[in-house]
Design a protein around this motif. Structure first.
Motif: not given
Length: 821
Positions: A284-286, A242-248, A275-280
């Motif tokens: 990122i949009r790869p 759970a450090a990151r989330a991938a969103l559409v 991609l979103v870092d859930l801490g900060s």
């Protein structure tokens, strides 16, 4: 053969009467009175079970949530599995609020719940031990298609937050479009601007954008909310750890200009991965030019990479360009294979293009993907030297994972259910074993399997397979029960046992005591006539062997002259009965309700070749099934034939009416009559709430490669569109026609056009136009009106003066009427 068939039929119809109270006819009031079980889940240690019970549809206080009305009638119950107590309400009852179930915290101490009050769906957190709930004040969209709220850990929830006024693809479709329409009418009356503008070509980029929502993290102890990201998001997936989330994210509109037919289900917007870092909160949009397919976001076990399925941006909308990609959390995008494309399955009900089935997983840190093959589909391991076959010989559309493991997955391989991980494959059960996975929330895969196999001396042995790959003994469910929830810790299972008449029992099975009945639903159906249908094997006009199905009242006899209703759906073929049990919630063209009114009902198999036109030979195909049924079952009328269809079935009804004079009555609801005006038709809601409902390309796909199978736009093949349009052959209709339409349907003018064409010729036609309704009539009073008048119409056109009544408001369901013979 005829005598043998009739003997078998008579035995089946008589079985229901043996030593019992006479059965009553099934009515549409039974449908409106159905009770349902919703989601269910065991908490982490298996000592508690929570489930939803939905009260009857007709008990809702309002129906402006459309198909999401059960969110208002649902209540939550909890069971102490250890003590075996009766279900108790999980939350205090609020008469004006529905309750639904979300995810449990990893430790099982807390539970996400939702309440729908008015038009607001609010997230709350239940402290299970104390039985208390804390409402957040945050509005969350329904999780019908995608993830909206998940636990990051035992103390924090990640969720997408919206507002009641934010344009909604789900719960807001009806009321938001109505509210905006009324507001615009009022503005016009005041002399103000009331225009909706949409554009195509270069101007499409200026069309209203998909609405922004907020990705937030909420601490459940303090109620503190951290803002992480804002954008046009519709779905997300948390990485392991759970450090990151991938969103559409729903991005710019797609303008399709390719020469090939537009695919069915074509998306009107490009979908981007974020991609979103859930801490900060860093984003990122790869792969910024990757157009992402659906919900596939398969994370590696270490949470450092994920697999998606995407195609490069183009203006052709070519589904054949989808491929699998490996995306690292630092933003690198790697194409896994240039040749491996998603699996595909041919569309049911007459579609001609493929529906893509994309699936991918990880064997440790090695990607594996599901891809189409010449013989069906296959899974491939993606190695440094290239793809290597993992398992082949899977039927098209049947190769998706059954459940997920911590370092692998399970699926139904040709030799049985098999587990795959980084060390190889392990068969869990042969093809004879019964394997069930519990329903999982949208966007998730089941993490457990229930495997039941025959033991010694005819005993049944059950075990539960957890996501860790361990198998342990499980409580066996009663024969025929469908699995609703499963505890990997205790082996307890929740199942639903249904009688042929639709009476359901919610059963809790534990290893240390007999199965416990928790609730009984639809007890009133025990007294209804629900005789099984009669299979009618026959040949189609082109020589294809198929089976159609004949539904009859228990009172049917060989001396009857019983009128027959044909319920078509062009392109559909039925190896099994299509109408379902009496507890199936079907409001449109309900076969059981037709039988309850005294009619014989035939659901014909109507397969269409891939290159066939949609109306091609429909009447002959239907009548071949009718002739076979009449030859097999005495007592069916030779002359009193009606056809009743909904949606594409309504198109089939109108098309057949233009091709044969044997049909004496036609009912068509939400039907397509004119393929020209249906092309790209959006409906009022699309122009009033264009942010989410403007889906022009999707409707191109329906016409060009979906059910309409017209192979291109109208200007490319005018004659094909003419042949497929019942409106343009209305001069050949000889039977009285009833047209049913809702003004909020996507192409509500279709019924008006057909009405005008028949009216112009002085032919018998009736249009029932339901204001506020969409593709399916939902208001209980409107549903009752529809069936009462449909049966009145059939009575007038088919029978010899006998009366037919339908249950009305305040009338006991058992008083439903019959058509006399």
């Amino acid at each position: 053969m005829r005598g043998t068939a009739w003997l078998a039929l008579a035995c089946a119809l008589a079985a229901a009467d043996a030593g019992a109270t006479p059965l009553r006819p099934y009515t549409i009031e039974d449908v409106l009175s159905l009770e349902k079980v919703g989601r269910a889940a065991f908490l982490a240690d298996g000592t508690r079970l929570v489930f939803e019970l939905q009260r009857p549809w007709k008990t809702a206080r309002s129906f402006d949530l459309d198909a999401w009305t059960p969110q208002r009638t649902s209540r939550l119950f909890v069971v102490n599995v250890a003590s075996g107590g009766a279900p108790e309400p999980l939350l205090p009852t609020e008469e004006d609020a529905g309750q639904t179930l979300g995810a449990a915290s990893p430790d099982g101490r807390r539970l996400i719940v939702f309440r729908v009050r008015g038009r607001v769906r609010e997230l709350g957190v239940v402290e299970v031990e104390r039985g208390t709930v804390r409402w957040s004040g945050l509005t969350v969209e329904a999780e019908t298609f995608s993830v909206q709220a998940r636990w990051r850990d035992d103390h924090e929830i990640v969720l997408l937050v919206t507002t009641p006024e934010t344009p909604s693809l789900q719960m807001g479709r009806v009321w938001q479009s109505q509210a905006r329409t009324i507001s615009a009418w009022s503005a016009m009356a005041r002399g103000e601007r009331s225009v909706s503008v949409v554009r195509g070509g270069p101007g499409a980029a200026t069309n209203p954008a998909w609405p922004d929502v907020d990705l937030v993290a909420m601490n459940v102890e303090s109620g503190t909310v951290r803002h992480l990201a804002r954008g046009p998001f519709s779905d997300f997936s948390l990485a392991p750890g759970a450090a990151r989330a991938a969103l559409v994210a729903n991005a710019e509109p797609v303008s399709i200009r390719g020469a090939s037919p537009v695919e069915n289900y074509a998306a009107d917007r490009r979908r981007r991965l974020v991609l979103v870092d859930l801490g900060s909160g860093r984003q990122i949009r790869p792969c910024p030019t990757c157009d992402v397919l659906g919900q596939l976001k398969s994370w590696s076990p270490d949470g450092r990479a994920l697999i998606i399925c995407a195609r490069p941006d183009d203006d052709a909308g070519d589904w054949r360009r989808y491929r699998y990609w490996r995306i690292s959390v630092t933003g690198q995008a790697q194409l896994l294979s240039t040749t491996l494309a998603p699996d595909q399955v041919r569309e049911e009900g007459g579609g001609t293009t493929a529906r893509l089935v994309a699936d991918a997983a990880w064997l440790g840190q090695t990607p594996a993907v599901l891809a189409a093959s010449e013989t069906g589909s296959a899974w491939w391991r993606i190695q440094a030297r290239g793809p290597k076959p993992l398992v082949a010989g899977l039927a098209s559309g049947a190769g998706a994972r059954l459940s997920t493991l911590e370092v692998g997955f399970t699926l139904r391989a040709p030799d049985g259910v098999t587990a795959f991980d980084e060390h190889g494959r392990r068969r869990l059960a042969d093809a004879a074993a019964r394997v069930q996975s519990p329903p999982a929330p949208a966007g998730d895969l089941p993490e457990t399997l229930l495997i039941a196999r025959a033991g010694q001396a005819g005993t049944l042995w059950s075990e539960v397979l957890s996501s860790g790959g361990d198998a342990r003994p499980a409580a066996p469910l009663p024969d025929g029960a469908s699995l609703l929830a499963l505890s990997p810790t205790s082996g307890a299972a929740l199942g639903l046992v249904r009688t042929p008449q639709g009476v359901s029992r919610l059963v809790l099975a534990t290893r240390n005591r007999p199965a416990q009945s928790l609730a009984t639903m639809n007890a009133g159906l025990a007294e209804v006539d629900a005789a099984p249908p009669v299979p009618i094997p026959h040949l189609t006009p082109d020589g294809q062997a198929v089976t159609s199905w004949l539904y009859l009242p228990a009172s049917h006899g060989p001396a009857d002259d019983r009128p027959v209703i044909i319920v078509p759906y062009p392109g559909a073929s039925y190896p099994a009965p299509p109408a379902g049990a009496p507890d199936a919630f079907v409001l449109a063209a309900n076969v059981r309700a037709m039988v309850g009114a005294g009619y014989a009902v035939l659901t014909p198999s109507l397969p269409l070749a891939r290159d066939a036109e949609p109306a091609q030979g429909l009447a002959d195909a239907m009548l071949s099934a009718v002739d076979a049924a009449q030859a097999r079952v005495p007592g069916l009328s030779k002359t009193r034939l009606a056809v009743w269809g909904q949606s594409f079935g309504g198109f089939g009804a109108l098309a057949a009416a233009t091709q044969s004079s044997r049909f004496k009555a036609v009912i068509a609801s939400s039907a397509t009559a004119d393929m020209f005006s249906k092309y790209g038709a959006q409906g009022a809601h699309a122009l009033v709430v264009p942010e989410v409902w403007l889906q022009v390309s999707n409707m191109f796909g329906w016409s060009e490669s979906g059910q309409a199978r017209l192979a291109g736009p109208p200007w490319s093949n005018v004659e094909r569109y003419v042949r497929a349009s019942p409106l343009l052959h209305a001069d050949k209709v000889t039977a009285p026609v009833m047209l049913i339409e809702g003004d909020r349907d996507g192409a509500s003018t279709q019924a008006e056009e057909m009405f005008a064409a028949l009216y112009r010729q002085g032919k018998a036609v009736e249009l029932r136009y339901y204001l506020g309704e969409g593709h399916v009539v939902l208001s209980p009073a409107n549903v009752r009106d529809l069936y009462q008048n449909a049966f009145r119409f059939l009575q007038d056109t088919l029978s010899t003066g006998a009366s037919a009544t339908v249950v009305g408001p305040g009338t006991r369901a058992s008083s439903g009427g019959r058509v006399s013979q």
